[in-house]
Design a protein around this motif. Structure first.
Motif, mmCIF file in Angstrom:
data_model
loop_
_atom_site.group_PDB
_atom_site.id
_atom_site.type_symbol
_atom_site.label_atom_id
_atom_site.label_comp_id
_atom_site.label_asym_id
_atom_site.label_seq_id
_atom_site.Cartn_x
_atom_site.Cartn_y
_atom_site.Cartn_z
ATOM 1 N N THR A 60 14.325 36.916 -7.390
ATOM 2 C CA THR A 60 15.475 37.282 -8.214
ATOM 3 C C THR A 60 15.371 38.709 -8.721
ATOM 4 N N SER A 61 14.155 39.215 -8.893
ATOM 5 C CA SER A 61 14.007 40.585 -9.389
ATOM 6 C C SER A 61 14.523 41.625 -8.402
ATOM 7 N N PHE A 62 14.734 41.243 -7.133
ATOM 8 C CA PHE A 62 15.255 42.174 -6.135
ATOM 9 C C PHE A 62 16.742 41.947 -5.852
ATOM 10 N N LYS A 63 17.409 41.103 -6.642
ATOM 11 C CA LYS A 63 18.833 40.862 -6.467
ATOM 12 C C LYS A 63 19.634 41.665 -7.474
ATOM 13 N N ASP A 64 20.949 41.748 -7.224
ATOM 14 C CA ASP A 64 21.843 42.306 -8.229
ATOM 15 C C ASP A 64 22.358 41.175 -9.125
ATOM 16 N N ASP A 65 23.029 41.545 -10.218
ATOM 17 C CA ASP A 65 23.462 40.545 -11.198
ATOM 18 C C ASP A 65 24.455 39.544 -10.606
ATOM 19 N N ARG A 66 25.313 39.983 -9.720
ATOM 20 C CA ARG A 66 26.297 39.067 -9.150
ATOM 21 C C ARG A 66 25.634 38.029 -8.261
ATOM 22 N N SER A 67 24.654 38.440 -7.470
ATOM 23 C CA SER A 67 23.979 37.496 -6.582
ATOM 24 C C SER A 67 23.137 36.486 -7.351
ATOM 25 N N ILE A 68 22.650 36.887 -8.517
ATOM 26 C CA ILE A 68 21.830 35.959 -9.303
ATOM 27 C C ILE A 68 22.640 34.730 -9.697
ATOM 28 N N PHE A 69 23.914 34.906 -10.050
ATOM 29 C CA PHE A 69 24.745 33.780 -10.491
ATOM 30 C C PHE A 69 25.514 33.136 -9.333
ATOM 31 N N SER A 70 25.897 33.906 -8.333
ATOM 32 C CA SER A 70 26.669 33.334 -7.235
ATOM 33 C C SER A 70 25.805 32.556 -6.249
ATOM 34 N N SER A 71 24.632 33.071 -5.913
ATOM 35 C CA SER A 71 23.723 32.395 -4.968
ATOM 36 C C SER A 71 22.292 32.527 -5.481
ATOM 37 N N PRO A 72 21.934 31.734 -6.502
ATOM 38 C CA PRO A 72 20.617 31.905 -7.116
ATOM 39 C C PRO A 72 19.453 31.526 -6.212
ATOM 40 N N TRP A 73 19.656 30.664 -5.195
ATOM 41 C CA TRP A 73 18.554 30.192 -4.368
ATOM 42 C C TRP A 73 18.480 30.906 -3.024
ATOM 43 N N SER A 74 19.391 31.804 -2.754
ATOM 44 C CA SER A 74 19.382 32.504 -1.471
ATOM 45 C C SER A 74 18.531 33.774 -1.576
ATOM 46 N N LEU A 75 18.122 34.257 -0.412
ATOM 47 C CA LEU A 75 17.364 35.498 -0.365
ATOM 48 C C LEU A 75 18.270 36.680 -0.691
ATOM 49 N N PRO A 76 17.724 37.750 -1.246
ATOM 50 C CA PRO A 76 18.567 38.915 -1.540
ATOM 51 C C PRO A 76 19.093 39.557 -0.259
ATOM 52 N N ASP A 77 20.335 40.066 -0.331
ATOM 53 C CA ASP A 77 20.913 40.721 0.826
ATOM 54 C C ASP A 77 20.155 41.985 1.195
ATOM 55 N N ARG A 78 19.633 42.659 0.187
ATOM 56 C CA ARG A 78 18.757 43.811 0.379
ATOM 57 C C ARG A 78 17.884 43.952 -0.870
ATOM 58 N N LEU A 79 16.842 44.749 -0.750
ATOM 59 C CA LEU A 79 15.914 44.918 -1.868
ATOM 60 C C LEU A 79 16.488 45.938 -2.848
ATOM 61 N N HIS A 80 16.881 45.452 -4.026
ATOM 62 C CA HIS A 80 17.406 46.335 -5.068
ATOM 63 C C HIS A 80 16.233 46.866 -5.900
ATOM 64 N N LEU A 81 15.595 47.893 -5.387
ATOM 65 C CA LEU A 81 14.443 48.457 -6.085
ATOM 66 C C LEU A 81 14.835 49.189 -7.355
ATOM 67 N N ASP A 82 16.127 49.493 -7.517
ATOM 68 C CA ASP A 82 16.562 50.151 -8.742
ATOM 69 C C ASP A 82 16.387 49.239 -9.954
ATOM 70 N N ASN A 83 16.297 47.909 -9.740
ATOM 71 C CA ASN A 83 16.031 47.012 -10.866
ATOM 72 C C ASN A 83 14.684 47.326 -11.508
ATOM 73 N N TRP A 84 13.684 47.549 -10.677
ATOM 74 C CA TRP A 84 12.347 47.840 -11.187
ATOM 75 C C TRP A 84 12.299 49.206 -11.871
ATOM 76 N N SER A 85 12.922 50.198 -11.257
ATOM 77 C CA SER A 85 12.920 51.528 -11.877
ATOM 78 C C SER A 85 13.706 51.535 -13.182
ATOM 79 N N ARG A 86 14.797 50.785 -13.239
ATOM 80 C CA ARG A 86 15.582 50.709 -14.472
ATOM 81 C C ARG A 86 14.811 50.010 -15.593
ATOM 82 N N ALA A 87 14.110 48.927 -15.241
ATOM 83 C CA ALA A 87 13.307 48.235 -16.252
ATOM 84 C C ALA A 87 12.121 49.081 -16.698
#
Length: 304
Positions: A60-87
């Motif tokens: 989930t840490s590599f997903k965007d906010d929309r994917s977390i709620f729409s498809s919580p159990w699916s793999l991320p479409d791509r690695l959102h590394l900006d989540n880590w840099s933003r945190a």
């Protein structure tokens, strides 16, 4: 008069398995096999319950906010590394991480140094009050920390250590010493005394014998208790919340709570999961690297 002895019966032929011919081998005990299957099943269920939430948090840490709620159990479409840099930057996780590393590192060094010396004396020397001091440390393990928060706050405040990292280090050391002394005392009692006696015969002092001979022999116990203290101090939340209210000196657990509270207004759930994984990684890495030493330290006291 001649008597005749009764004929001796011939021994029954023996098979390759060691049993007489015509006798079937005993059936294997099904109880042990059923218990083995049950224990392995429980371990598998426990492993799934532990590993799945960790893997889901990392995913989930590599997903965007929309994917977390729409498809919580699916793999991320791509690695959102900006989540880590933003945190790491915007949520100040870098500052919280550094503060936690300083506090936990200093407290671990102080706890292992003081605890090992106290445990060595209690385990190797007989003096009046030895058992009393030992049971004081054991009693400290059963004392709830919640009951000491108010007096501890005033003591730390009167010493001028409130909202300071070194004050938090001293509190962590005092909090971890009872378990450390209890664990290492039992470990030092299992070490052979002949090595220390040989060092004394050669003219070594008690200090040199402890630091150069006995302490290296106690390495498995030190690593084990160090891992346990690291886990407890890294995840400690109650003590820093009461004794460390300065926003610039918050530790990682306080930062995660602050980041979670801020989600009610920003909705940056991907950044929250990235910060959560950042907090978990050092603990997982420490246990994976030192898992063999932990097992050795736990089992060393059972085998002499």
């Amino acid at each position: 008069m001649k008597t005749t002895e009764p004929p001796v019966p011939a021994p029954a032929p023996v098979t390759k398995t060691g049993l007489p011919a015509g006798r079937a081998p005993a059936a294997p005990r099904s109880e042990g096999r059923a218990l083995n299957v049950f224990s392995h099943g429980v371990l598998v269920i426990w492993a799934v319950m532990v590993v799945l939430p960790l893997l889901w948090a990392v995913m989930t840490s590599f997903k965007d906010d929309r994917s977390i709620f729409s498809s919580p159990w699916s793999l991320p479409d791509r690695l959102h590394l900006d989540n880590w840099s933003r945190a790491w930057t915007e949520a100040n996780m870098s500052d919280y991480f550094l503060n936690t590393a300083l506090v936990v590192g200093g407290s671990l060094i102080g706890t292992l140094a003081l605890g090992s010396m106290a445990a060595y004396v209690l385990a190797r020397f007989d003096f009046p009050g030895n058992r009393f001091i030992y049971f004081l440390f054991v009693g400290g393990m059963s004392f709830p920390i919640m009951l000491a928060l108010v007096p501890l706050f005033y003591v730390v405040n009167n010493m001028g250590l409130l909202n300071t990292l070194h004050g938090l280090i001293l509190v962590y050391i005092a909090y971890s010493l009872p378990f450390t002394v209890f664990f290492l005392t039992a470990f030092f009692r299992t070490l052979p005394t002949s090595v220390a006696e040989a060092a004394f015969v050669d003219g070594a002092s008690h200090t040199r014998t402890f630091f150069q001979i006995m302490l290296p022999m106690a390495k498995p116990g030190l690593v084990s208790v160090g891992i346990f203290n690291f886990l407890g101090q890294w995840n400690q939340y109650m003590l820093p919340t009461v004794l460390n209210t300065d926003p610039d000196k918050r530790v990682l657990t306080q930062g995660l709570v602050q980041l979670a509270v801020s989600q009610g207004y920003k909705g940056d759930w991907s950044g929250l999961f990235a910060g959560l994984v950042m907090a978990m990684l050092p603990v997982l890495a420490a246990y994976i690297v030192f898992q063999r030493q932990v097992v050795q330290g736990l089992t060393a006291g059972a085998v002499k």
